[in-house]
Design a protein around this motif. Structure first.
Motif, PDB file in Angstrom:
ATOM      1  N   LYS A   1      -4.301   2.297  -7.441  1.00 45.58           N
ATOM      2  CA  LYS A   1      -4.913   1.742  -6.234  1.00 45.58           C
ATOM      3  C   LYS A   1      -6.151   2.547  -5.830  1.00 45.58           C
ATOM      4  CE  LYS A   1      -1.298  -0.788  -3.748  1.00 45.58           C
ATOM      5  NZ  LYS A   1      -2.124  -1.870  -3.171  1.00 45.58           N
ATOM      6  N   ALA A   2      -6.042   3.852  -5.866  1.00 40.62           N
ATOM      7  CA  ALA A   2      -7.178   4.695  -5.504  1.00 40.62           C
ATOM      8  C   ALA A   2      -8.331   4.517  -6.486  1.00 40.62           C
ATOM      9  CB  ALA A   2      -6.748   6.162  -5.445  1.00 40.62           C
TER      10      ALA A   2
ATOM     11  N   GLU B   1       5.873   3.059  -4.038  1.00 41.19           N
ATOM     12  CA  GLU B   1       6.025   4.180  -4.962  1.00 41.19           C
ATOM     13  C   GLU B   1       6.658   3.668  -6.242  1.00 41.19           C
ATOM     14  OE1 GLU B   1       8.254   7.267  -3.136  1.00 41.19           O
ATOM     15  OE2 GLU B   1       6.784   7.648  -1.550  1.00 41.19           O
TER      16      GLU B   1
ATOM     17  N   ASP C   1       0.808  -1.212   0.000  1.00 41.19           N
ATOM     18  CA  ASP C   1       0.000   0.000   0.000  1.00 41.19           C
ATOM     19  C   ASP C   1       0.845   1.268   0.000  1.00 41.19           C
ATOM     20  OD1 ASP C   1      -2.395  -1.350  -0.109  1.00 41.19           O
ATOM     21  OD2 ASP C   1      -2.673  -1.390   2.068  1.00 41.19           O
ATOM     22  N   ASP C   2       2.079   1.178   0.492  1.00 44.24           N
ATOM     23  CA  ASP C   2       2.937   2.360   0.530  1.00 44.24           C
ATOM     24  C   ASP C   2       3.952   2.380  -0.613  1.00 44.24           C
ATOM     25  OD1 ASP C   2       4.493   0.260   1.339  1.00 44.24           O
ATOM     26  OD2 ASP C   2       5.350   1.266   3.102  1.00 44.24           O
TER      27      ASP C   2
ATOM     28  N   LYS D   1       1.507   9.830 -15.158  1.00 44.02           N
ATOM     29  CA  LYS D   1       0.707   9.069 -14.182  1.00 44.02           C
ATOM     30  C   LYS D   1      -0.228   8.012 -14.778  1.00 44.02           C
ATOM     31  CE  LYS D   1       2.408  11.653 -10.885  1.00 44.02           C
ATOM     32  NZ  LYS D   1       3.470  11.132  -9.981  1.00 44.02           N
TER      33      LYS D   1
ATOM     34  N   ASP E   1       0.780   5.445 -12.172  1.00 42.86           N
ATOM     35  CA  ASP E   1       1.331   5.654 -10.845  1.00 42.86           C
ATOM     36  C   ASP E   1       0.636   4.668  -9.896  1.00 42.86           C
ATOM     37  OD1 ASP E   1       2.682   7.585  -8.736  1.00 42.86           O
ATOM     38  OD2 ASP E   1       0.592   7.281  -8.105  1.00 42.86           O
ATOM     39  N   ILE E   2       1.408   3.991  -9.079  1.00 39.77           N
ATOM     40  CA  ILE E   2       0.831   2.948  -8.226  1.00 39.77           C
ATOM     41  C   ILE E   2      -0.296   3.463  -7.355  1.00 39.77           C
ATOM     42  CG2 ILE E   2       1.307   1.426  -6.259  1.00 39.77           C
ATOM     43  CD1 ILE E   2       4.093   0.949  -7.457  1.00 39.77           C
ATOM     44  N   GLN E   3      -0.071   4.593  -6.709  1.00 40.92           N
ATOM     45  CA  GLN E   3      -1.086   5.107  -5.791  1.00 40.92           C
ATOM     46  C   GLN E   3      -2.343   5.549  -6.535  1.00 40.92           C
ATOM     47  OE1 GLN E   3      -0.973   4.732  -2.524  1.00 40.92           O
ATOM     48  NE2 GLN E   3       0.992   3.704  -2.873  1.00 40.92           N
TER      49      GLN E   3
END
Length: 231
Positions: free
Chosen positions: A177-178, A99, A96-97, A128, A172-174
């Motif tokens: 995920k979002a 980058e 989850d963290d 992104k 972008d991973i985050q």
């Protein structure tokens, strides 16, 4: 920072007319899915590969790996009810963290060029959300599904305004995920549509024509020809 690729392979082979799922059919001297995973390992030794496969197909896949002495390392996730849910399962194996950039790729696309893969990942570091596309080379006609009486009416549309979408689609991973925390809807036809629904624009980069999606017996013939040309 780490980069990931989620390879989604959940086909049943219905359009192939085969009892063997299309990702396991041989082209050249090995199954389609092995060629796909090898291509991403060729791109980078450091790329974290996540394979998403239906539970019912995993035993057969393991048998194939032994038969072909397949050595590419990967993490395994279970397939979901839809592609969206399969990607969710793959993303669950990304911390989850984390980058970096995560790509999503069709398991039955064994021929993305290394240049296209690299361009997708590098462009996504700033943009992104990136997808590879190729021009439409044939004439397109728009069909009116609401026209009455039959037959349907149609008209030519300018093909220069359209592109065919390929994978890997990189994000972008985050961001991915979002976006994948959204409720599922039928408009999610690929990962770009999920991210676009979340409100982020999609950047296009040039794909490669050989990056075909193998879904029919004709595609197997084309794939064999591609391998013969490159060998």
């Amino acid at each position: 920072m780490s980069d990931y690729i989620i390879v989604v392979a959940g086909g049943k082979g219905l359009r192939m007319g085969s009892d063997i799922p299309k990702q396991f059919l041989p082209i050249g001297d090995k199954p389609v899915l092995m060629r796909t995973l090898e291509r991403f390992r060729e791109y980078s030794d450091d790329l974290q590969i996540i394979l998403v496969l239906p539970e019912a197909q995993q035993e057969y896949w393991q048998e194939l790996c032994k038969k072909y002495d397949f050595k590419v390392e990967y993490l395994l996730a279970n397939g979901g009810q839809t592609r969206f849910h399969s990607v969710q399962n793959g993303l669950a194996l990304v911390p989850d963290d984390a980058e970096g950039v995560v790509g999503v790729h069709d398991g039955v696309r064994p021929f993305p060029s290394i240049e296209v893969i690299r361009n997708c990942y590098e462009t996504a570091r700033t943009a992104k959300a990136v997808i590879p596309v190729i021009p439409v080379v044939e004439t397109l006609r728009h069909i009116s599904l609401t026209s009455h009486p039959l037959p349907l009416t149609s008209k030519t549309v300018p093909r220069d305004e359209y592109r065919l979408v390929q994978t890997p689609q990189t994000f972008d991973i985050q961001l991915l995920k979002a976006a994948n925390r959204q409720p599922y809807n039928d408009g999610f036809t690929d990962d770009a549509s999920v991210v676009e629904s979340y409100g982020h624009k999609i950047t296009l980069v040039e794909g490669n024509r050989e990056n075909i999606k193998i879904t029919t017996p004709y595609d197997i013939t084309v794939a064999e020809a591609i391998i013969n040309i490159k060998s």
